[in-house]
Design a protein around this motif. Sequence first.
Motif, PDB file in Angstrom:
ATOM      1  N   GLY A 174      -5.418  -0.988 -15.374  1.00  0.00           N
ATOM      2  CA  GLY A 174      -5.521  -1.776 -15.426  1.00  0.00           C
ATOM      3  C   GLY A 174      -4.381  -3.029 -14.101  1.00  0.00           C
ATOM      4  N   PRO A 175      -4.894  -3.903 -14.157  1.00  0.00           N
ATOM      5  CA  PRO A 175      -3.821  -5.312 -12.847  1.00  0.00           C
ATOM      6  C   PRO A 175      -2.794  -5.261 -13.619  1.00  0.00           C
ATOM      7  CG  PRO A 175      -5.500  -6.217 -13.612  1.00  0.00           C
ATOM      8  CD  PRO A 175      -5.471  -5.227 -14.734  1.00  0.00           C
ATOM      9  N   GLY A 176      -1.660  -4.457 -12.356  1.00  0.00           N
ATOM     10  CA  GLY A 176       0.321  -4.417 -12.340  1.00  0.00           C
ATOM     11  C   GLY A 176       0.327  -3.255 -13.102  1.00  0.00           C
ATOM     12  N   THR A 177      -0.348  -2.269 -13.194  1.00  0.00           N
ATOM     13  CA  THR A 177      -0.087  -0.574 -13.726  1.00  0.00           C
ATOM     14  C   THR A 177      -0.027  -0.068 -13.113  1.00  0.00           C
ATOM     15  OG1 THR A 177      -2.706   0.901 -14.109  1.00  0.00           O
ATOM     16  CG2 THR A 177      -1.004  -1.374 -15.901  1.00  0.00           C
ATOM     17  N   ALA A 178       0.229   1.567 -12.941  1.00  0.00           N
ATOM     18  CA  ALA A 178       0.398   2.270 -12.101  1.00  0.00           C
ATOM     19  C   ALA A 178      -1.031   3.041 -11.077  1.00  0.00           C
ATOM     20  CB  ALA A 178       1.144   3.791 -11.999  1.00  0.00           C
ATOM     21  N   TYR A 179      -1.943   3.110 -12.612  1.00  0.00           N
ATOM     22  CA  TYR A 179      -3.784   2.976 -12.107  1.00  0.00           C
ATOM     23  C   TYR A 179      -4.175   2.117 -11.471  1.00  0.00           C
ATOM     24  CZ  TYR A 179      -2.520   7.537 -14.295  1.00  0.00           C
ATOM     25  OH  TYR A 179      -1.612   8.418 -14.961  1.00  0.00           O
ATOM     26  N   ALA A 180      -3.754   1.162 -10.961  1.00  0.00           N
ATOM     27  CA  ALA A 180      -3.987  -0.401  -9.975  1.00  0.00           C
ATOM     28  C   ALA A 180      -4.558   0.576  -8.761  1.00  0.00           C
ATOM     29  CB  ALA A 180      -3.504  -1.234 -10.459  1.00  0.00           C
ATOM     30  N   ARG A 181      -5.394  -0.272  -8.207  1.00  0.00           N
ATOM     31  CA  ARG A 181      -5.042   0.023  -6.220  1.00  0.00           C
ATOM     32  C   ARG A 181      -4.041   0.560  -6.034  1.00  0.00           C
ATOM     33  NH1 ARG A 181      -9.274   0.802  -2.708  1.00  0.00           N
ATOM     34  NH2 ARG A 181     -10.784   0.412  -4.001  1.00  0.00           N
ATOM     35  N   ASP A 182      -3.219  -0.973  -6.114  1.00  0.00           N
ATOM     36  CA  ASP A 182      -2.331  -0.562  -5.349  1.00  0.00           C
ATOM     37  C   ASP A 182      -0.830  -0.171  -6.510  1.00  0.00           C
ATOM     38  OD1 ASP A 182      -2.451  -2.102  -7.640  1.00  0.00           O
ATOM     39  OD2 ASP A 182      -1.042  -4.726  -6.199  1.00  0.00           O
ATOM     40  N   GLY A 183      -1.035   0.334  -7.804  1.00  0.00           N
ATOM     41  CA  GLY A 183       0.012   1.303  -7.954  1.00  0.00           C
ATOM     42  C   GLY A 183       0.372   1.875  -7.913  1.00  0.00           C
ATOM     43  N   GLY A 184       1.489   2.991  -7.926  1.00  0.00           N
ATOM     44  CA  GLY A 184       1.757   4.094  -7.061  1.00  0.00           C
ATOM     45  C   GLY A 184       1.416   5.323  -7.228  1.00  0.00           C
ATOM     46  N   THR A 185      -0.044   5.537  -8.912  1.00  0.00           N
ATOM     47  CA  THR A 185      -0.543   6.583  -8.430  1.00  0.00           C
ATOM     48  C   THR A 185      -2.112   6.182  -7.960  1.00  0.00           C
ATOM     49  OG1 THR A 185      -0.286   6.992 -10.976  1.00  0.00           O
ATOM     50  CG2 THR A 185      -1.829   8.458  -9.999  1.00  0.00           C
ATOM     51  N   GLY A 186      -2.202   4.707  -7.822  1.00  0.00           N
ATOM     52  CA  GLY A 186      -3.212   4.830  -6.996  1.00  0.00           C
ATOM     53  C   GLY A 186      -3.065   4.979  -5.181  1.00  0.00           C
ATOM     54  N   GLN A 187      -2.128   4.791  -4.873  1.00  0.00           N
ATOM     55  CA  GLN A 187      -1.554   4.950  -3.848  1.00  0.00           C
ATOM     56  C   GLN A 187      -1.551   6.508  -3.768  1.00  0.00           C
ATOM     57  OE1 GLN A 187      -1.194   2.275  -0.937  1.00  0.00           O
ATOM     58  NE2 GLN A 187      -2.562   1.454  -2.604  1.00  0.00           N
ATOM     59  N   ARG A 188      -1.520   7.323  -4.200  1.00  0.00           N
ATOM     60  CA  ARG A 188      -1.530   8.558  -4.442  1.00  0.00           C
ATOM     61  C   ARG A 188      -2.801   8.997  -4.597  1.00  0.00           C
ATOM     62  NH1 ARG A 188       2.841  11.969  -8.510  1.00  0.00           N
ATOM     63  NH2 ARG A 188       2.915  13.705  -6.741  1.00  0.00           N
ATOM     64  N   VAL A 189      -3.409   8.502  -4.838  1.00  0.00           N
ATOM     65  CA  VAL A 189      -4.633   9.093  -4.948  1.00  0.00           C
ATOM     66  C   VAL A 189      -5.188   8.658  -3.389  1.00  0.00           C
ATOM     67  CG1 VAL A 189      -7.177   8.927  -5.948  1.00  0.00           C
ATOM     68  CG2 VAL A 189      -5.149   9.584  -7.518  1.00  0.00           C
ATOM     69  N   LEU A 190      -5.278   7.886  -3.218  1.00  0.00           N
ATOM     70  CA  LEU A 190      -5.781   7.256  -2.095  1.00  0.00           C
ATOM     71  C   LEU A 190      -5.795   7.714  -0.653  1.00  0.00           C
ATOM     72  CD1 LEU A 190      -5.996   3.203  -2.121  1.00  0.00           C
ATOM     73  CD2 LEU A 190      -7.603   4.690  -2.108  1.00  0.00           C
ATOM     74  N   ALA A 191      -3.947   8.360  -1.120  1.00  0.00           N
ATOM     75  CA  ALA A 191      -3.116   9.199  -0.012  1.00  0.00           C
ATOM     76  C   ALA A 191      -3.833  10.567   0.043  1.00  0.00           C
ATOM     77  CB  ALA A 191      -1.707   8.440   0.430  1.00  0.00           C
ATOM     78  N   GLY A 192      -4.876  10.928  -0.850  1.00  0.00           N
ATOM     79  CA  GLY A 192      -5.415  12.380  -1.014  1.00  0.00           C
ATOM     80  C   GLY A 192      -3.719  13.465  -1.039  1.00  0.00           C
ATOM     81  N   LYS A 193      -2.539  12.371  -1.871  1.00  0.00           N
ATOM     82  CA  LYS A 193      -1.471  13.181  -2.238  1.00  0.00           C
ATOM     83  C   LYS A 193      -1.184  13.977  -4.125  1.00  0.00           C
ATOM     84  CE  LYS A 193       1.192  11.438   1.750  1.00  0.00           C
ATOM     85  NZ  LYS A 193       2.071  10.748   1.807  1.00  0.00           N
ATOM     86  N   LEU A 194      -2.770  13.340  -4.334  1.00  0.00           N
ATOM     87  CA  LEU A 194      -2.296  13.831  -6.199  1.00  0.00           C
ATOM     88  C   LEU A 194      -3.862  15.235  -6.365  1.00  0.00           C
ATOM     89  CD1 LEU A 194      -1.589  12.993  -8.707  1.00  0.00           C
ATOM     90  CD2 LEU A 194      -3.480  12.025  -9.255  1.00  0.00           C
TER      91      LEU A 194
END
Length: 305
Positions: A174-194
């Motif tokens: 949810g908002p503010g977490t690593a799994y939000a779109r702008d969170g660390g995990t979200g950014q990693r998945v968006l970049a194809g790096k997970l």
Amino acid sequence: MRILVAGATGVVGRPLVGTLRARGHEVSALVREESRAPDADRVVVADALDREAVLSAVSAARPEVVVHQLSALRLLRDDPPEAFARTARLRTEGTAHLVEAARAAGARRLVAQSIAFAAAPAGPAVLDEDAPLYADAPDPGWAATVRAVAELERLTLSGDDLGGLVLRYGTLYGPGTAYARDGGTGQRVLAGKLPLPEGGAGITSFLHVEDAVGAAVAAVESAATGVLHLADDEPAPAAQWLPQYARALGAPPPRTIPAAMAPRLLGWFMAHQLTAARGAAADRARAALGWKPLRPSWRDGLGQE
């Protein structure tokens, strides 16, 4: 009730202050930096690692209930080692200071946040609160984290006078977490790096931030003590949630890698989460708190915020 929320600027602490006030409670926010404080009935300033400052701040608030939401995980993106090291100190030294201060101020209850994914990877896929913690994990960093969690829980439950309750949150999204779109995990998945290790058998129990706040409110207003898992109703293996998370983000599908390569490519903890971790059964929290998640499945929002 008079309630003190320590860690009131965090992803759970900030909305928790507002929700408790909306329910008619008098809420004091304990913060390290006054400029970041949420709207509260009172703001008290102290570094949780400064014993005298904590004693003074809690005394000024005169709480009946102390809620411990302290962490330094907001530092994760900029300085991961410092984020984990400081969070470990907050879970040990910081908890000790809060317990001492709560007793000195005459508080009758302490509710402290913990994590539901620190169990040793043994036994069934989904574990209850009695499962042993992974204090002897082969990764020194994770072993230190789990030992700090164990000490937080021990201190919180160290006497009947405080009515200690430990809330073990599942993996927050949810908002503010690593799994939000702008969170660390979200950014990693968006970049194809997970990537997804073969099999993807590790189980994750997710919990939306709103449900974490709701559970904390129910905990404050209850008389429950002990340790409770808080998680949604659908523990899921990585092979299910990671591809769906990528689709929800509009990210490329995660590529598959050999499981043996996962620790080197992903880091020990992420490899553990995706290959071996156990989920968390939250039946006791439902019974003890009369709580149930508004989002019973991670499918209802993971990657959509």
